[in-house]
Design a protein around this motif. Structure first.
Motif, short mmCIF file in Angstrom:
data_model
loop_
_atom_site.label_atom_id
_atom_site.label_comp_id
_atom_site.label_asym_id
_atom_site.label_seq_id
_atom_site.Cartn_x
_atom_site.Cartn_y
_atom_site.Cartn_z
N ARG A 176 31.04 57.29 -14.69
CA ARG A 176 32.61 56.70 -15.42
C ARG A 176 32.99 54.78 -15.34
O ARG A 176 32.47 54.31 -13.93
CB ARG A 176 33.91 57.47 -14.19
CG ARG A 176 35.13 56.94 -15.07
CD ARG A 176 35.85 58.03 -14.74
NE ARG A 176 37.49 56.62 -14.72
CZ ARG A 176 38.92 56.36 -13.45
NH1 ARG A 176 37.60 56.52 -12.42
NH2 ARG A 176 39.33 55.75 -13.70
N ASP A 177 32.86 54.62 -16.52
CA ASP A 177 33.27 52.65 -16.31
C ASP A 177 34.67 53.01 -15.67
O ASP A 177 35.75 53.70 -15.88
CB ASP A 177 33.57 52.15 -17.59
CG ASP A 177 31.91 52.53 -18.23
OD1 ASP A 177 30.42 52.34 -17.51
OD2 ASP A 177 31.78 51.98 -19.35
N VAL A 178 34.96 51.81 -14.71
CA VAL A 178 35.87 51.27 -14.09
C VAL A 178 36.39 50.07 -13.42
O VAL A 178 35.07 49.44 -13.62
CB VAL A 178 35.54 52.09 -12.60
CG1 VAL A 178 37.22 51.95 -11.45
CG2 VAL A 178 35.46 53.33 -12.35
N PRO A 179 37.68 49.94 -13.89
CA PRO A 179 37.80 48.11 -14.21
C PRO A 179 37.53 47.65 -12.64
O PRO A 179 37.85 47.69 -11.98
CB PRO A 179 39.07 48.15 -14.58
CG PRO A 179 39.42 49.44 -15.42
CD PRO A 179 39.14 50.34 -14.04
N VAL A 180 37.17 46.07 -13.53
CA VAL A 180 37.06 44.94 -11.85
C VAL A 180 38.33 44.36 -11.54
O VAL A 180 38.91 43.87 -12.97
CB VAL A 180 35.95 44.24 -12.50
CG1 VAL A 180 35.67 42.72 -11.45
CG2 VAL A 180 34.39 45.25 -12.68
N PRO A 230 30.55 42.01 -16.80
CA PRO A 230 31.53 43.02 -17.29
C PRO A 230 32.70 42.70 -16.95
O PRO A 230 33.39 42.76 -16.01
CB PRO A 230 30.60 44.06 -17.58
CG PRO A 230 29.90 44.21 -16.49
CD PRO A 230 29.69 42.37 -16.43
N PRO A 231 33.70 43.56 -17.66
CA PRO A 231 35.19 43.57 -16.82
C PRO A 231 35.09 45.23 -16.30
O PRO A 231 36.20 45.23 -15.71
CB PRO A 231 36.12 43.81 -18.72
CG PRO A 231 35.46 44.37 -19.89
CD PRO A 231 33.63 43.42 -19.49
N LYS A 232 33.92 45.77 -16.82
CA LYS A 232 33.85 46.89 -16.38
C LYS A 232 32.14 47.31 -15.62
O LYS A 232 31.56 46.29 -16.24
CB LYS A 232 35.21 48.59 -16.94
CG LYS A 232 35.82 48.05 -17.64
CD LYS A 232 36.17 49.71 -18.15
CE LYS A 232 37.57 49.06 -18.50
NZ LYS A 232 37.89 50.82 -19.80
N VAL A 233 32.86 48.28 -14.82
CA VAL A 233 31.09 48.76 -14.01
C VAL A 233 31.00 49.83 -14.13
O VAL A 233 32.08 50.87 -14.08
CB VAL A 233 31.34 47.96 -12.35
CG1 VAL A 233 30.83 46.48 -13.01
CG2 VAL A 233 32.47 48.71 -11.46
N SER A 234 30.04 50.91 -14.23
CA SER A 234 29.48 51.64 -14.11
C SER A 234 29.62 52.63 -12.74
O SER A 234 28.55 51.91 -11.88
CB SER A 234 28.34 52.09 -14.29
OG SER A 234 28.13 53.96 -14.63
N LEU A 291 38.97 56.83 -9.14
CA LEU A 291 39.10 55.93 -8.86
C LEU A 291 39.45 54.81 -9.72
O LEU A 291 39.38 55.10 -10.56
CB LEU A 291 37.70 55.04 -8.14
CG LEU A 291 37.01 53.78 -7.59
CD1 LEU A 291 37.67 53.52 -6.66
CD2 LEU A 291 35.71 53.88 -7.90
N GLN A 292 40.58 53.83 -9.57
CA GLN A 292 41.05 53.38 -10.72
C GLN A 292 40.75 52.01 -10.90
O GLN A 292 40.69 51.33 -11.98
CB GLN A 292 42.50 53.15 -9.57
CG GLN A 292 43.44 54.26 -9.52
CD GLN A 292 43.89 54.94 -10.48
OE1 GLN A 292 44.77 54.55 -11.93
NE2 GLN A 292 43.15 56.01 -10.76
N LYS A 293 39.82 50.91 -9.82
CA LYS A 293 39.55 49.90 -10.26
C LYS A 293 38.39 49.69 -9.37
O LYS A 293 37.92 49.86 -7.57
CB LYS A 293 40.43 48.45 -9.82
CG LYS A 293 40.96 49.02 -8.68
CD LYS A 293 42.28 48.04 -8.04
CE LYS A 293 43.24 47.73 -6.91
NZ LYS A 293 43.96 48.90 -6.32
N VAL A 294 37.32 48.38 -9.05
CA VAL A 294 36.57 48.00 -8.16
C VAL A 294 36.47 46.39 -8.10
O VAL A 294 36.84 46.19 -8.61
CB VAL A 294 34.99 48.18 -8.38
CG1 VAL A 294 33.74 48.11 -7.58
CG2 VAL A 294 35.02 49.68 -9.17
N ARG A 295 36.87 46.10 -6.77
CA ARG A 295 37.00 45.26 -6.46
C ARG A 295 36.22 43.96 -6.30
O ARG A 295 35.59 44.48 -5.61
CB ARG A 295 38.73 45.01 -4.77
CG ARG A 295 39.72 45.01 -4.84
CD ARG A 295 40.20 44.89 -4.38
NE ARG A 295 39.61 45.95 -3.39
CZ ARG A 295 40.33 46.83 -2.37
NH1 ARG A 295 41.95 47.59 -3.16
NH2 ARG A 295 39.96 47.38 -1.21
N ALA A 296 36.06 42.49 -6.88
CA ALA A 296 34.97 41.86 -6.28
C ALA A 296 35.82 40.82 -5.43
O ALA A 296 37.17 41.09 -4.73
CB ALA A 296 35.05 40.90 -7.83
#
Length: 258
Positions: free
Chosen positions: A86-90, A112-116, A127-132
Motif C-alpha cells: 500500500r502507498d502511504v503518505p510521507v 515522492p509524496p508517498k512510499v510503498s 498505517l496512516q503515515k511514514v515519518r521522515a
C-alpha cells in the motif's frame, strides 16, 4: 518461512528459546551447551496453525549422542495474514528557526509524496503515515532547500520502499499586513480635479520592520492625469508606492473629474 513474494506472512512471534529435557551419557550431557542445540521449523507452506514439537526438529553438535524426552512448551499456535502492499503518505516536520527576518513558507514537500509499504494486512491497512527525519531550518535565509532524509524505522514485519526521500523546504522573508482606511486620493497633473470616490482603503503587505514604522500620512494614494483637455472625466487606477511593500487598494480605480 514462506519464500519472498508469497502472499502469506507469519504474524505470531516465535519463541526465542524452547526448554528441552534430554537424556544421554554423563560425558554427552557435560559437553552439551544450549547454544549448540537448535530447532528448525518448516513453515514454508504458510498454512500451519498449530505446530507440535518433535525430536526431528532438534539439531545438536555433530557426534554428540543424546535423546530429547520433553519439550516446554510442547507446541505453539501460529497466526497468518495476507501480505499486502500500500502507498502511504510521507510526513515531514520542521525544527529550528530560520535567519532573522525569514520564515518557512508553506509545508515541506516530499519527493515522492508517498512510499510503498509491504507487510501483514493488519499492520499495513492501519498505517496512516511514514515519518521522515525532521528538516532543520536553523539559520536558513531566502531560497529553496532540497535535502535527502531517511524514513523512520518501522517494525521488522514491514518493508518500505524507498528508504529515503528528497524533501524541499522554501524559506522566504517574513511579511505582515496592515490596513489603512479612508485615505484621500491625490490627483497628479490636475491639482484642482476631484475623484469619485474621494477616499480609498489601502492594505499593505511588507516586511514587519518596515510596516512598524509607517504612519498613515506616509501612505499617499494617487492617480496620474496626462490629459490636456480643459474639462473632462476619466477612470484611472489608484497607485500606491511604498518600497518593499505590496499595496492592495479598494476600490482599485476611481473616476477623475475636472
Amino acid at each position: 518461512l514462506p519464500p519472498e513474494g508469497s502472499n502469506r506472512v507469519l504474524v505470531t512471534s516465535l519463541p526465542k528459546t524452547v526448554r528441552l529435557e534430554v537424556k544421554g551419557t554423563n560425558q554427552a550431557i557435560d559437553e552439551l551447551r544450549s547454544g549448540a542445540v537448535a530447532m528448525q521449523l518448516d513453515l514454508t507452506s504458510g498454512r500451519d496453525a498449530h505446530v507440535v514439537f518433535d525430536t526431528k526438529m532438534v539439531k545438536g553438535p555433530q557426534g554428540l549422542q543424546f535423546e530429547v524426552e520433553q519439550f516446554d512448551p510442547p507446541s505453539i499456535d501460529l497466526a497468518w495474514e495476507e501480505r499486502i502492499k500500500r502507498d502511504v503518505p510521507v510526513q515531514v516536520s520542521v525544527v529550528g528557526t530560520p535567519a532573522a527576518g525569514f520564515v518557512v513558507k508553506g509545508s515541506p514537500m516530499s519527493d515522492p509524496p508517498k512510499v510503498s509499504v509491504t507487510g501483514p494486512m493488519g499492520e499495513v491497512a492501519v498505517l496512516q503515515k511514514v515519518r521522515a527525519e525532521s528538516f532543520d531550518v536553523t539559520g536558513l535565509s531566502d531560497g529553496q532547500y532540497p535535502r535527502q532524509l531517511a524514513l523512520e524505522r518501522l517494525p521488522a514485519s514491514l518493508k518500505v520502499e524507498p528508504r529515503n526521500v528528497i524533501v524541499t523546504t522554501e524559506i522566504t522573508r517574513e511579511i505582515a499586513e496592515r490596513p489603512f482606511t479612508k485615505l484621500a486620493v491625490v490627483v497628479v497633473g490636475l491639482p484642482k480635479a476631484k475623484t469619485l470616490p474621494a477616499e480609498v482603503d489601502v492594505r499593505l503587505t511588507c516586511p514587519p520592520e518596515i510596516l512598524r514604522g509607517l504612519r498613515p500620512e506616509q501612505i499617499v494614494p494617487r492617480v496620474e492625469i496626462t490629459s490636456k483637455e480643459t474639462s473632462g472625466s476619466e477612470s484611472h487606477p489608484v497607485l500606491v508606492g511604498v518600497e518593499r511593500c505590496e499595496a492592495h487598494v479598494v476600490p482599485p480605480s476611481v473616476v477623475v473629474r475636472w
